[in-house]
Design an enzyme around this catalytic site. Structure first.
Site, mmCIF file in Angstrom:
data_model
loop_
_atom_site.group_PDB
_atom_site.id
_atom_site.type_symbol
_atom_site.label_atom_id
_atom_site.label_comp_id
_atom_site.label_asym_id
_atom_site.label_seq_id
_atom_site.Cartn_x
_atom_site.Cartn_y
_atom_site.Cartn_z
ATOM 1 N N ASP A 147 54.730 89.090 55.221
ATOM 2 C CA ASP A 147 55.752 88.087 55.464
ATOM 3 C C ASP A 147 55.175 86.997 56.364
ATOM 4 O O ASP A 147 54.440 87.287 57.315
ATOM 5 C CB ASP A 147 56.956 88.762 56.128
ATOM 6 C CG ASP A 147 58.119 87.818 56.343
ATOM 7 O OD1 ASP A 147 58.544 87.193 55.366
ATOM 8 O OD2 ASP A 147 58.590 87.721 57.492
ATOM 9 N N HIS A 179 63.548 86.558 46.778
ATOM 10 C CA HIS A 179 64.683 86.738 47.681
ATOM 11 C C HIS A 179 64.903 85.540 48.581
ATOM 12 O O HIS A 179 65.919 85.458 49.278
ATOM 13 C CB HIS A 179 64.449 87.976 48.545
ATOM 14 C CG HIS A 179 63.251 87.833 49.450
ATOM 15 N ND1 HIS A 179 61.957 87.838 48.976
ATOM 16 C CD2 HIS A 179 63.158 87.646 50.790
ATOM 17 C CE1 HIS A 179 61.118 87.674 49.980
ATOM 18 N NE2 HIS A 179 61.821 87.545 51.099
ATOM 19 N N GLU A 228 52.259 85.667 52.222
ATOM 20 C CA GLU A 228 53.255 84.647 51.926
ATOM 21 C C GLU A 228 52.758 83.327 52.512
ATOM 22 O O GLU A 228 52.831 83.089 53.715
ATOM 23 C CB GLU A 228 54.615 85.004 52.528
ATOM 24 C CG GLU A 228 55.677 83.958 52.239
ATOM 25 C CD GLU A 228 56.957 84.153 53.029
ATOM 26 O OE1 GLU A 228 57.955 83.494 52.685
ATOM 27 O OE2 GLU A 228 56.964 84.943 53.988
#
Length: 587
Positions: A340, A443, A369
């Site tokens: 992340d 998401h 990411e």
């Protein structure tokens, strides 16, 4: 005439990213020049006088830095016979290929990515099909875990809609309504994922946390009890392996939750948290401007206190070779980590994390990411190259996602899409490019069908987003475009990725509405079958997974992708296969 095309072997050889120490020959076509200088930049400025060759060709060979990696920049300075000085640099959109003339003294530079000769990415990632699961919303089945929390609202019916209320501590929407998806639920659906042609299951966070998204980690050592147990996680990895699949975890190491055993703002845990006392063993993991209520947090969200990635105790906890979180869960069965906000982790931390993962399993994947060009991202005042071999194996390919959606919705032309694809081929090393997570939905964004219907609703208030649905005609248009988008992903190098439910027809605006439960029993069967056919065809095609790639724009509306194997694949491995496929996609 002035001309240099960085994507043409006459003008630059060898093509694409190169290993450190490689000699690269550069040529410029320039009429009426008295002399031409190549100006380069890699830690310092250097200039090379180019040699005149027949046919107004100017040439020089430069050797890339040895034992160093990163972007190597260059442009040309032509001194004309009429006394004018002309600078020739990269295209104005910074996507390589044919350059342009600049009036300024600081033109855009062409880029050569220099990477470590030892750079390898996990073989199983090359061309693998990925399926992203938001664990609470995929499928629920009984679990051995016992959840004693009293602050959750667990929807009694899987078909209920999200709660419209706002969470007082979480912010914009309710983070405490759960649908009860479990690891055992995912296990029950492994045959479905196999039939979808999936190779890797990427799970959004599964560790104990307060919220339904679980990006506010409460305990890195424990699976969230509503989701399952460590034993069930190990069994999921084992059973997935029997179906030919692997499980990749989501690593949230930039921050923890305020409601965690490390920060423990509300005394939920039996530890002395950093918020509770300066004597806490976790106090130095965080940065307090004024103890205890003024602390550094991720994007100024109080519920997500930011961690000091440079702190030795924190690094040992996350990366330590014995009980470090990164190797611990690889030992438990994970094939690696998606990180992340990887670009908010320091480069030093990323290097150590990569080393930690690879020491536990040399084939563990570390995927980041990064939303922009991962070869030259500017973050925190420094140029960062994530594809040079010392940090990430690859990244989530958001630039390709945006380019595909823009093309299919008529906002850009086929040529603009092709330029982005060819630019990535130019700046990304093959091991990195063939492991890219090529996604359409996630998401973090409205459902891809909403984008493809031009109805993402990103500027609307949450209450209006909640009630925003596609009409029958809009849905038909969106699914038609989605089929083409997946066909594009399956034709290109990298890892085609499906966000759970996209293949079944789920729609919705930005989170939480992109996180509705999978519509079991109400799927768009025709769409499911078409996406499964594309993914399984890709799964069984060596030329689509490993083949060389030529991408062209036939006209404004048509992309032609040629994949071929000629005895050596795009990663330099010998293969007995000689094959060629031409895929034409018209919007």
């Amino acid at each position: 005439m002035l001309l240099h095309d960085s994507q043409n072997p006459f003008f630059r050889s060898p093509q694409g990213a190169v290993t450190s120490g490689t000699a690269v020959t550069l040529r410029l076509l320039c009429e009426n020049a008295q002399s031409v200088v190549l100006r380069t930049w890699f830690e310092e400025e250097l200039c090379f006088v180019m040699k005149k060759k027949p046919g107004d060709t100017w040439e020089t060979t430069v050797t890339m830095p040895k034992d160093k990696t990163g972007p190597y920049w260059y442009y040309f300075i032509a001194y004309r016979k009429d006394g004018r000085t002309v600078r020739y640099g990269a295209a104005y959109d910074r996507l390589g290929g044919v350059g342009g003339v600049y009036d300024s003294d600081d033109p855009e530079s062409f880029q050569i990515t220099v990477y470590d000769p030892a750079y390898k990415t996990p073989a199983f990632m090359h061309g693998a099909n990925i399926y992203q699961i938001f664990p609470d919303r995929f499928h629920r089945a009984p679990t051995q875990a016992v959840d004693n929390r009293t602050d959750r609202y667990v929807h009694p019916s899987w078909d209920e809609d999200l709660l419209p209320e706002t969470d007082k501590r979480g912010g914009e929407y309710m983070e405490l309504d759960f649908f009860g998806g479990t690891l055992t639920g995912i296990m029950e659906k492994l045959p479905y994922l196999r039939d979808m042609g999936i190779d890797i299951i990427y799970l959004n966070p599964i560790f104990k946390a307060r919220s339904n998204h679980r990006y506010d980690t409460g305990d890195y050592t424990m699976i969230d009890p509503l989701l399952g147990t460590e034993e069930e996680f190990r069994r999921l990895c084992q059973e997935a392996s029997q179906y030919g699949m692997r499980v990749m975890l989501d690593g949230v190491f930039s921050h923890t939750g305020e409601d965690s055993r490390y920060f423990n703002r509300y005394g939920t845990y039996d530890t002395l948290g950093a918020y509770q006392s300066k004597e806490s063993p976790y106090y130095d993991w965080y940065t307090f401007r004024r103890f205890p209520n003024d602390y550094r947090c991720w994007w100024d969200i109080d519920s997500l206190p930011e961690c000091r990635k440079d702190h030795p105790a924190y690094q040992k906890f996350i990366l330590g070779p014995e009980e470090g979180i990164v190797p611990r869960w690889i030992r438990a069965g994970a094939c690696g980590w998606r990180l992340d906000v990887a670009d908010e982790l320091t480069m030093d931390f990323l290097r150590k994390l990569r080393k930690s993962a690879k020491q536990e399993n040399p084939e563990a994947v570390v995927l980041g990411e990064v939303w922009e060009d991962a070869s030259n991202k500017i973050a925190y005042g420094e140029m960062r190259c994530y594809c040079s071999g010392d940090t990430l194996d690859s990244v989530m390919n958001y630039p390709l996602r945006d380019a595909i959606i823009s093309f299919l919705t008529g906002k850009t032309t086929a040529l603009q899409l092709v330029r982005l694809i060819n630019h990535q081929a130019e700046v990304y090393p093959a091991p990195f490019r063939y492991a890219l997570m090529n996604l359409l939905g996630s998401h973090d964004r409205a459902r891809v069908l909403n984008f493809l219907a031009d109805k993402a609703g990103e500027d609307l208030p949450k209450a209006e987003q909640h009630q925003l649905f596609l009409t029958e005609d809009e849905y038909a248009l969106a699914t038609s475009r989605y089929r083409k988008a997946v066909a594009l992903l399956c034709a290109l190098p990298g890892c085609p990725t499906v966000y759970y439910g996209d293949e079944a027809g789920l729609t919705g605006c930005h989170d939480p509405f992109c996180r509705r439960p999978f519509p079991w029993g109400k799927e768009d069967k025709a769409l499911q079958e078409d996406i499964a056919a594309l993914m399984t065809q890709r799964q069984h095609s060596d030329v689509l997974k490993y083949g060389h790639c030529v991408t062209e724009a036939l006209d404004d509306d048509t992309v032609v992708i040629t994949r071929y194997l000629d005895g050596v694949d795009a990663l330099g491995q010998e293969t007995p296969i000689h094959d060629k496929q031409v895929i034409t996609i018209r919007r």
